[in-house]
Design an enzyme around this catalytic site. Structure first.
Site, PDB file in Angstrom:
ATOM      1  N   GLU A  17     -21.023 -25.817 -11.452  1.00  0.00           N
ATOM      2  CA  GLU A  17     -19.912 -25.012 -10.998  1.00  0.00           C
ATOM      3  C   GLU A  17     -20.739 -25.596  -9.752  1.00  0.00           C
ATOM      4  O   GLU A  17     -19.523 -25.694  -8.162  1.00  0.00           O
ATOM      5  CB  GLU A  17     -19.362 -24.229 -10.950  1.00  0.00           C
ATOM      6  CG  GLU A  17     -18.386 -23.857 -12.008  1.00  0.00           C
ATOM      7  CD  GLU A  17     -18.269 -22.625 -12.215  1.00  0.00           C
ATOM      8  OE1 GLU A  17     -16.782 -22.438 -12.339  1.00  0.00           O
ATOM      9  OE2 GLU A  17     -19.029 -21.290 -11.690  1.00  0.00           O
TER      10      GLU A  17
ATOM     11  N   ASP B 287      -8.628 -24.680 -19.046  1.00  0.00           N
ATOM     12  CA  ASP B 287      -8.122 -23.890 -20.742  1.00  0.00           C
ATOM     13  C   ASP B 287      -7.139 -23.035 -20.388  1.00  0.00           C
ATOM     14  O   ASP B 287      -7.169 -22.511 -18.719  1.00  0.00           O
ATOM     15  CB  ASP B 287      -9.621 -23.704 -21.365  1.00  0.00           C
ATOM     16  CG  ASP B 287      -9.690 -22.003 -21.158  1.00  0.00           C
ATOM     17  OD1 ASP B 287     -10.997 -21.864 -20.108  1.00  0.00           O
ATOM     18  OD2 ASP B 287      -9.225 -20.643 -21.532  1.00  0.00           O
TER      19      ASP B 287
END
Ligand code: ADE
Length: 237
Positions: free
Chosen positions: A11, A204
């Site tokens: 990230e 997700d």
């Protein structure tokens, strides 16, 4: 200077690669506190300090407190990925926080609702309106192919990957997406009176498909995040 926190190497690495140094230096400089590396430099010409906190609320809170106490940042932005809690929010979409709550704060045994921190003025940490506006406009400009949602982000020390756990979170604290750091950062920002924003790209659905979806969509989600952060820093005054 603005503080940016990402939990995982994936990230922050792409953002770090796009940073230049302060005052015309080519490379950002690095300092270590609490086993974390704080990268100081510029992103899109704006002064930032970027840190990979590690996963979970304690790591995130520690990073946020260091940004406040050591770097005296004027705002904290948390970027990363999250599981969707709302059927309308799809993998690849972006969620910008309106507020944040810790879904695993549970003092129900003493009569408190889930998510409530006893004896504290608030347990719902409101995001900064100006940062929200810039984030939304930036996202729409650089990621026109995805949907941007604004709403509650909830966090806990739990990767949510089954429908029962997901339903318990939604019925107790609500939320558009769940992850493991944002509300801890929001909580520390509130304690220090610093504006904050959580920006999460959905990787997700936080249900039984989460462990399958996650690796496939993590990369795309991070690409959207990086584009958004670069544009956001360009627009911030
Ligand atoms: N980060 C990305 N997906 C997540 C999930 N399903 N639960 C917690 N954190 C996440």
């Amino acid at each position: 200077m603005i503080g940016i926190i990402g939990a995982m190497d994936k990230e922050v690495d792409d953002l770090k690669a796009l940073m230049t140094g302060l005052e015309g230096a080519a490379e950002p400089s690095v300092e270590e506190h609490a086993r974390m590396q704080f990268w100081k430099g510029c992103l899109s010409g704006h002064e930032i300090v970027l840190v990979r906190s590690g996963i979970g609320k304690v790591n995130a809170a520690t990073a946020a407190e260091i940004l406040a106490a050591v770097y005296n940042v004027r705002a904290i932005i948390n970027t990363g990925i999250a599981g969707s809690l709302d059927a309308a929010i799809d993998i690849g979409d972006m969620v910008i926080s309106t507020d944040a709550m810790e879904h695993d704060m549970d003092v129900a045994g003493l009569g408190y609702d889930k998510g409530i921190v006893p004896d504290q003025e608030t347990s719902v940490y409101k995001a900064d309106d100006e940062l929200r506006k810039i984030a939304k406009e930036s996202c729409e400009a650089v990621n026109p192919d995805i949907n941007v949602f604004e709403g509650r982000v909830v966090s806990g020390d739990q990767f949510v990957s089954d429908k029962v756990a997901k339903d318990i979170i939604v019925s107790s604290v609500g939320g558009m997406c769940t992850e493991m750091e944002g509300a801890a950062i929001a909580h520390v920002a509130w304690l220090n009176n610093i504006p904050y924003l959580v920006i999460r790209s959905i990787s997700d659905k936080a249900d039984d498909s989460a462990d399958m979806d996650y690796p496939t969509f993590q990369k795309i989600a991070i690409e959207h995040e990086v584009k958004l952060m670069v544009e956001m820093m360009r627009r911030i005054k």
